[in-house]
Scaffold this motif. Sequence first.
Motif, PDB file in Angstrom:
ATOM      1  N   LYS B  44      -3.222 -39.539  35.806  1.00  0.00           N
ATOM      2  CA  LYS B  44      -4.280 -40.134  34.995  1.00  0.00           C
ATOM      3  C   LYS B  44      -4.243 -41.652  35.058  1.00  0.00           C
ATOM      4  O   LYS B  44      -5.267 -42.325  35.178  1.00  0.00           O
ATOM      5  CB  LYS B  44      -4.115 -39.708  33.525  1.00  0.00           C
ATOM      6  N   ILE B  45      -3.038 -42.186  34.959  1.00  0.00           N
ATOM      7  CA  ILE B  45      -2.888 -43.641  34.955  1.00  0.00           C
ATOM      8  C   ILE B  45      -3.357 -44.235  36.284  1.00  0.00           C
ATOM      9  O   ILE B  45      -4.119 -45.201  36.320  1.00  0.00           O
ATOM     10  CB  ILE B  45      -1.416 -44.021  34.678  1.00  0.00           C
ATOM     11  N   LEU B  46      -2.907 -43.622  37.369  1.00  0.00           N
ATOM     12  CA  LEU B  46      -3.257 -44.171  38.682  1.00  0.00           C
ATOM     13  C   LEU B  46      -4.759 -44.049  38.956  1.00  0.00           C
ATOM     14  O   LEU B  46      -5.364 -44.928  39.571  1.00  0.00           O
ATOM     15  CB  LEU B  46      -2.452 -43.469  39.783  1.00  0.00           C
ATOM     16  N   GLN B  47      -5.364 -42.963  38.470  1.00  0.00           N
ATOM     17  CA  GLN B  47      -6.807 -42.819  38.653  1.00  0.00           C
ATOM     18  C   GLN B  47      -7.551 -43.985  37.995  1.00  0.00           C
ATOM     19  O   GLN B  47      -8.551 -44.482  38.527  1.00  0.00           O
ATOM     20  CB  GLN B  47      -7.275 -41.484  38.076  1.00  0.00           C
ATOM     21  N   ASN B  48      -7.053 -44.385  36.871  1.00  0.00           N
ATOM     22  CA  ASN B  48      -7.629 -45.538  36.182  1.00  0.00           C
ATOM     23  C   ASN B  48      -7.517 -46.800  37.048  1.00  0.00           C
ATOM     24  O   ASN B  48      -8.479 -47.564  37.191  1.00  0.00           O
ATOM     25  CB  ASN B  48      -6.889 -45.720  34.849  1.00  0.00           C
ATOM     26  N   LEU B  49      -6.355 -46.989  37.655  1.00  0.00           N
ATOM     27  CA  LEU B  49      -6.152 -48.167  38.498  1.00  0.00           C
ATOM     28  C   LEU B  49      -7.011 -48.108  39.752  1.00  0.00           C
ATOM     29  O   LEU B  49      -7.419 -49.142  40.284  1.00  0.00           O
ATOM     30  CB  LEU B  49      -4.674 -48.301  38.866  1.00  0.00           C
ATOM     31  N   VAL B  50      -7.283 -46.896  40.226  1.00  0.00           N
ATOM     32  CA  VAL B  50      -8.168 -46.760  41.384  1.00  0.00           C
ATOM     33  C   VAL B  50      -9.570 -47.241  41.008  1.00  0.00           C
ATOM     34  O   VAL B  50     -10.207 -47.988  41.759  1.00  0.00           O
ATOM     35  CB  VAL B  50      -8.220 -45.293  41.868  1.00  0.00           C
ATOM     36  N   LYS B  51     -10.019 -46.838  39.830  1.00  0.00           N
ATOM     37  CA  LYS B  51     -11.355 -47.273  39.376  1.00  0.00           C
ATOM     38  C   LYS B  51     -11.452 -48.795  39.319  1.00  0.00           C
ATOM     39  O   LYS B  51     -12.490 -49.370  39.591  1.00  0.00           O
ATOM     40  CB  LYS B  51     -11.631 -46.697  37.987  1.00  0.00           C
ATOM     41  N   LYS B  53      -9.998 -50.757  41.237  1.00  0.00           N
ATOM     42  CA  LYS B  53      -9.787 -51.278  42.595  1.00  0.00           C
ATOM     43  C   LYS B  53      -8.397 -51.893  42.805  1.00  0.00           C
ATOM     44  O   LYS B  53      -8.165 -52.577  43.808  1.00  0.00           O
ATOM     45  CB  LYS B  53     -10.851 -52.334  42.966  1.00  0.00           C
ATOM     46  N   ILE B  54      -7.499 -51.674  41.873  1.00  0.00           N
ATOM     47  CA  ILE B  54      -6.146 -52.181  42.067  1.00  0.00           C
ATOM     48  C   ILE B  54      -5.392 -51.258  43.011  1.00  0.00           C
ATOM     49  O   ILE B  54      -4.522 -51.674  43.760  1.00  0.00           O
ATOM     50  CB  ILE B  54      -5.424 -52.306  40.704  1.00  0.00           C
ATOM     51  N   LEU B  55      -5.743 -49.989  42.970  1.00  0.00           N
ATOM     52  CA  LEU B  55      -5.197 -49.015  43.911  1.00  0.00           C
ATOM     53  C   LEU B  55      -6.331 -48.427  44.743  1.00  0.00           C
ATOM     54  O   LEU B  55      -7.495 -48.506  44.354  1.00  0.00           O
ATOM     55  CB  LEU B  55      -4.507 -47.864  43.165  1.00  0.00           C
ATOM     56  N   SER B  56      -5.954 -47.828  45.875  1.00  0.00           N
ATOM     57  CA  SER B  56      -6.917 -46.993  46.585  1.00  0.00           C
ATOM     58  C   SER B  56      -6.275 -45.626  46.758  1.00  0.00           C
ATOM     59  O   SER B  56      -5.060 -45.497  46.719  1.00  0.00           O
ATOM     60  CB  SER B  56      -7.258 -47.595  47.941  1.00  0.00           C
ATOM     61  N   SER B  57      -7.110 -44.612  46.937  1.00  0.00           N
ATOM     62  CA  SER B  57      -6.552 -43.263  47.071  1.00  0.00           C
ATOM     63  C   SER B  57      -7.387 -42.463  48.051  1.00  0.00           C
ATOM     64  O   SER B  57      -8.566 -42.744  48.258  1.00  0.00           O
ATOM     65  CB  SER B  57      -6.549 -42.559  45.713  1.00  0.00           C
ATOM     66  N   THR B  58      -6.764 -41.484  48.661  1.00  0.00           N
ATOM     67  CA  THR B  58      -7.508 -40.539  49.499  1.00  0.00           C
ATOM     68  C   THR B  58      -7.021 -39.137  49.178  1.00  0.00           C
ATOM     69  O   THR B  58      -5.836 -38.922  48.909  1.00  0.00           O
ATOM     70  CB  THR B  58      -7.288 -40.801  51.001  1.00  0.00           C
ATOM     71  N   LYS B  59      -7.985 -38.217  49.179  1.00  0.00           N
ATOM     72  CA  LYS B  59      -7.646 -36.824  48.890  1.00  0.00           C
ATOM     73  C   LYS B  59      -7.225 -36.111  50.158  1.00  0.00           C
ATOM     74  O   LYS B  59      -7.244 -36.682  51.246  1.00  0.00           O
ATOM     75  CB  LYS B  59      -8.873 -36.124  48.317  1.00  0.00           C
ATOM     76  N   PRO B  61      -4.912 -33.394  52.677  1.00  0.00           N
ATOM     77  CA  PRO B  61      -3.588 -33.477  53.308  1.00  0.00           C
ATOM     78  C   PRO B  61      -3.319 -34.892  53.801  1.00  0.00           C
ATOM     79  O   PRO B  61      -4.230 -35.550  54.301  1.00  0.00           O
ATOM     80  CB  PRO B  61      -3.709 -32.501  54.476  1.00  0.00           C
ATOM     81  N   ASN B  62      -2.081 -35.331  53.622  1.00  0.00           N
ATOM     82  CA  ASN B  62      -1.659 -36.699  53.940  1.00  0.00           C
ATOM     83  C   ASN B  62      -2.339 -37.739  53.058  1.00  0.00           C
ATOM     84  O   ASN B  62      -2.278 -38.923  53.337  1.00  0.00           O
ATOM     85  CB  ASN B  62      -1.910 -37.053  55.409  1.00  0.00           C
ATOM     86  N   GLY B  63      -3.022 -37.266  52.028  1.00  0.00           N
ATOM     87  CA  GLY B  63      -3.632 -38.212  51.103  1.00  0.00           C
ATOM     88  C   GLY B  63      -2.606 -38.766  50.144  1.00  0.00           C
ATOM     89  O   GLY B  63      -1.411 -38.471  50.248  1.00  0.00           O
ATOM     90  N   GLY B  64      -3.056 -39.592  49.223  1.00  0.00           N
ATOM     91  CA  GLY B  64      -2.144 -40.180  48.241  1.00  0.00           C
ATOM     92  C   GLY B  64      -2.670 -41.517  47.773  1.00  0.00           C
ATOM     93  O   GLY B  64      -3.853 -41.804  47.893  1.00  0.00           O
ATOM     94  N   PHE B  65      -1.752 -42.325  47.258  1.00  0.00           N
ATOM     95  CA  PHE B  65      -2.148 -43.620  46.696  1.00  0.00           C
ATOM     96  C   PHE B  65      -1.531 -44.776  47.471  1.00  0.00           C
ATOM     97  O   PHE B  65      -0.436 -44.648  48.027  1.00  0.00           O
ATOM     98  CB  PHE B  65      -1.694 -43.727  45.236  1.00  0.00           C
ATOM     99  N   GLY B  66      -2.247 -45.855  47.529  1.00  0.00           N
ATOM    100  CA  GLY B  66      -1.734 -47.092  48.110  1.00  0.00           C
ATOM    101  C   GLY B  66      -2.358 -48.266  47.384  1.00  0.00           C
ATOM    102  O   GLY B  66      -3.314 -48.086  46.621  1.00  0.00           O
ATOM    103  N   LEU B  67      -1.828 -49.462  47.591  1.00  0.00           N
ATOM    104  CA  LEU B  67      -2.394 -50.636  46.929  1.00  0.00           C
ATOM    105  C   LEU B  67      -3.851 -50.842  47.361  1.00  0.00           C
ATOM    106  O   LEU B  67      -4.206 -50.576  48.507  1.00  0.00           O
ATOM    107  CB  LEU B  67      -1.588 -51.890  47.262  1.00  0.00           C
TER     108      LEU B  67
END
Lengths: 147, 147
Positions: B44-51, B53-59, B61-67
């Motif tokens: 939940k927290i990281l999803q907020n940061l994605v919104k 634009k502090i983080l980026s994410s991809t769904k 396989p091999n997805g995840g979070f990055g700056l």
Amino acid sequence: MLSNTCKYAIRALIYLGKFSENGEKIGIKKIAGDLDIPTPFLGKILQNLVKQKILSSTKGPNGGFGLGKPAEEISLYDIVKTIDGEDFFKNCLISLEPCSTNHANGKPCAVHGRFSEVRNELMEFYSQTSIAKIIGDMKGHEELIKL
Amino acid sequence: MLSNTCKYAIRALIYLGKFSENGEKIGIKKIAGDLDIPTPFLGKILQNLVKQKILSSTKGPNGGFGLGKPAEEISLYDIVKTIDGEDFFKNCLISLEPCSTNHANGKPCAVHGRFSEVRNELMEFYSQTSIAKIIGDMKGHEELIKL
DNA sequence: CAAAAATAATACTAAAAAGTATTTATTTGA
DNA sequence: TCAAATAAATACTTTTTAGTATTATTTTTG
């Protein structure tokens, strides 16, 4: 940030230091009314401070609360320690667990070094600022300052 | 003090800055496992940061979070502002209401003057400390530093 | 294209902080 | 000594923060 409880306590102590001359007590309704704090909630908080000897209180007609020691001897540090606990000053900035200064017992966190200077200044501020000093600051600007 | 949510966010960002090389993503289970944070809560927290634009994410396989931007451009101030809100920095120390600096619009509180120096240093600390700097501090002491 | 692997979204539960209400005990003074 | 005024104690409610569970959506790869 300080808890509401702690903010209320500090403001009540400043109020008492300022308005309760030589041991005379002020009733909780007056304090709570003037400071715009819910009366029974403030009651609970002040009772706690009485237990810690920071305040004194008397029941019955003309009873109320007054400082339990000279205003010079009550620091913000004492108040925060009593209400929010010493953890407020000792907690790690970015971890839920405490953070040791040296590597011998436990590891410090990644911002420990950078933060420690500011933390020291904070500690300094809280422990050096007494109720007496705060009241001294207000002298001459009473009506310009929010309580 | 920072909320748990905010502490988790900072630690996750340091982690990602350190371990996700050039845009490669790290899955939330790994992050949460390594940092000992409840996985869905961190989600939940990281999803907020994605919104934000502090983080980026991809769904997938091999997805995840990055700056979401260079680690140099992410300060503790940005993170705290996003999670705990700007009030964290602006709030009055002893009152629930904001506290003006000058007497023109609203009155400052009784400790405003004394506290403002320390508050400035705090602001300085939070806005000057970037994820990149923190990671820089860790270089060479990785195993001695708690994440 | 289907299955698997991942995040995203939503809804729910638990714990802590904040606040309220009620009752009890003490003190003073008429 | 009794009534009134006050703090003290206790129990309860509400709100916020923290954490959990479930389902949906997207993406990759065989």
